[in-house]
Design a protein around this motif. Structure first.
Motif, PDB file in Angstrom:
ATOM      1  N   CYS A 162     -39.965  20.448  17.455  1.00  0.00           N
ATOM      2  CA  CYS A 162     -39.282  21.752  17.087  1.00  0.00           C
ATOM      3  C   CYS A 162     -39.846  22.910  18.114  1.00  0.00           C
ATOM      4  O   CYS A 162     -41.069  23.202  17.749  1.00  0.00           O
ATOM      5  N   CYS A 174     -39.081  25.511   9.852  1.00  0.00           N
ATOM      6  CA  CYS A 174     -38.755  26.674   9.941  1.00  0.00           C
ATOM      7  C   CYS A 174     -36.993  26.796   9.979  1.00  0.00           C
ATOM      8  O   CYS A 174     -36.699  27.916   9.933  1.00  0.00           O
ATOM      9  N   CYS A 176     -41.198  26.258  15.976  1.00  0.00           N
ATOM     10  CA  CYS A 176     -42.409  26.488  15.263  1.00  0.00           C
ATOM     11  C   CYS A 176     -43.409  25.022  15.456  1.00  0.00           C
ATOM     12  O   CYS A 176     -44.406  24.881  14.735  1.00  0.00           O
ATOM     13  N   CYS A 219     -34.635  21.934  11.549  1.00  0.00           N
ATOM     14  CA  CYS A 219     -36.336  21.773  11.083  1.00  0.00           C
ATOM     15  C   CYS A 219     -36.601  21.796   9.761  1.00  0.00           C
ATOM     16  O   CYS A 219     -36.280  22.874   9.169  1.00  0.00           O
ATOM     17  N   SER A 273     -34.816  25.784  12.280  1.00  0.00           N
ATOM     18  CA  SER A 273     -34.251  25.989  13.358  1.00  0.00           C
ATOM     19  C   SER A 273     -33.421  24.749  13.713  1.00  0.00           C
ATOM     20  O   SER A 273     -33.523  23.618  13.560  1.00  0.00           O
TER      21      SER A 273
HETATM   22 ZN   LIG Z   1     -39.329  24.455  13.167  1.00  0.00          ZN
END
Ligand SMILES: [Zn+2]
Length: 414
Positions: free
Chosen positions: A53, A13, A56, A10, A15
């Protein structure tokens, strides 16, 4: 298309749980208008897939085309070609000058200041400004107009240089740029570095809620890395010690635009709290909100293609209005080539004489609608519908009709 997770992290964040929900195919860069001597040569094409995502809530595309390719080489967007945008910007500047009590000792910094269309309002009132924009022609146009502009990509490194040179910003404006930034953490860190302790950042960006609800799939292209909500922006800002404190919404700007007010202090208005709560309640922060979008978009594609083919089989001639990125995305995704749409008109003189990426329609001046009298005009720049129809009264009064493609294809006028 099956939903799947991605190995791409991401952008906000980091991820690795991104979930893909839309695939718009492999398309040319939407702003890469083709010069006459290059027509027919192979164009660069890149996959265009969109993911959410769950960690976030940020919606984003998976492909990362280098920004140099997108915003420097042959970048032809000049903000000053839209009257609606100019009026909106002037109101924003007037409000900031008043609300922040700006004067000769203040500094207003605009990121992606384009040709200086917004900063001009501050310069006219003797308020010091600094524009930052990597596009050479736009930065040169701004400097020629007396609006101090640095031709650079903005990030934390540049912000530190400015701060070390004694500059802090009372106001930072970032309109329609955050979607264009691949390294959003570096960009936001830079804003935090440059902003005075009591300063105000305002950021305008289209709203991902409108993208989904109003089926604005043609606003998805490689130049737009991310599609924001209030929640995803707040989480991004908080990572850099900034807070989302107020939210405004402009229904008729770029298909629904948010303006976020951001600062170092956490002082949220009731309105900001309401937006954040509404996003959670409506499901916007969860994957299910996005999962049916691919079917919706495919439905619009079939409807529009069917309508154009029907009109064409009845002997109608069809042109289009708006040689912007969203127009190119729509033509390419729907598969509208020169057998359906003969030419595209655009008011931006820099674009006239070029050809649409992928679909190859020539780009002409808007007077071609009067000279050639197509029966229908597909309104690719639907975000400027009112402005364009007002400008094209002569075409409409002569019996011309517009086709508005989204949220569902509709014939207007005549
Ligand atoms: Zn994210």
């Amino acid at each position: 298309m099956s939903v799947q997770t991605s190995k791409v992290p991401c952008r906000s964040c980091g991820s690795l749980n991104l979930r893909r929900f839309l695939d718009l195919g492999v398309t040319p860069l939407a702003d890469a208008l083709v010069r006459p001597d290059k027509v027919g040569e192979p164009e660069d094409r890149f996959p265009l897939e969109v993911a959410f995502c769950p960690d976030c809530t940020l919606t984003q595309i998976l492909e990362e085309v280098p920004p140099q390719k997108l915003f420097v080489d042959n970048y032809l967007y000049f903000s000053s070609f839209s009257d609606h945008l100019l009026a909106h910007s002037e109101r924003h500047a007037d409000w900031l000058i008043d609300a922040r009590n700006l004067g000769p000792d203040s500094l207003v910094v605009e990121l992606a200041s384009n040709d200086g269309y917004l900063l001009k309002n501050f310069v006219d009132r003797d308020i010091p400004v600094l524009g930052i924009d990597p596009a050479p022609d736009q930065a040169a146009a701004a400097n020629a107009a007396g609006i101090r502009t640095l031709e650079r990509f903005f990030g934390d490194e540049m912000a530190r240089e400015l701060r070390d040179a004694g500059h802090t910003a009372d106001v930072i404006i970032a309109n329609n740029v955050l979607a264009h930034v691949p390294d959003i953490n570096g960009f936001v860190a830079g804003m935090a570095t440059l902003l005075a302790d009591d300063g105000l950042i305002t950021v305008e960006n289209p709203y991902v809620r409108e993208l989904v609800d109003r089926r604005e799939f043609d606003t998805i292209y490689h130049e737009h890395y991310c599609y924001y909500s209030c929640t995803s922006i707040d989480r991004l800002m908080q990572r850099h010690g900034l807070f989302l404190n107020d939210v405004e919404f402009f229904h008729n700007l770029h298909g629904g635009t948010l303006r976020w007010h951001i600062g170092h202090q956490n002082v949220r208005t009731e309105r900001a709290l309401e937006y954040l709560a509404a996003e959670e309640e409506s499901g916007l922060n969860h994957f299910d909100y996005y999962s049916a979008f691919a079917d919706t978009v495919e439905g619009v594609r079939k409807q529009l293609l069917g309508l154009l083919q029907d009109l064409k089989s009845q002997g109608a001639s069809i042109a289009a209005y708006g040689a912007a990125a969203k127009g190119s995305t729509l033509l390419n995704y729907v598969g509208i080539e020169t057998d359906l749409v003969d030419f595209v008109v655009d008011r931006n003189t820099h674009k006239q004489g070029t050809f649409m990426p992928g679909t190859n329609q020539p780009v002409l001046a808007p007077r071609a609608l009067i000279e050639r009298r197509p029966d229908y005009v597909l309104l690719l720049a639907w975000n400027f519908a009112e402005e364009i129809m007002a400008q094209q009264r002569e075409y409409l009064e002569g019996g011309g009709k517009f086709i508005v493609p989204v949220p569902a294809p509709e014939i207007v006028g005549g």
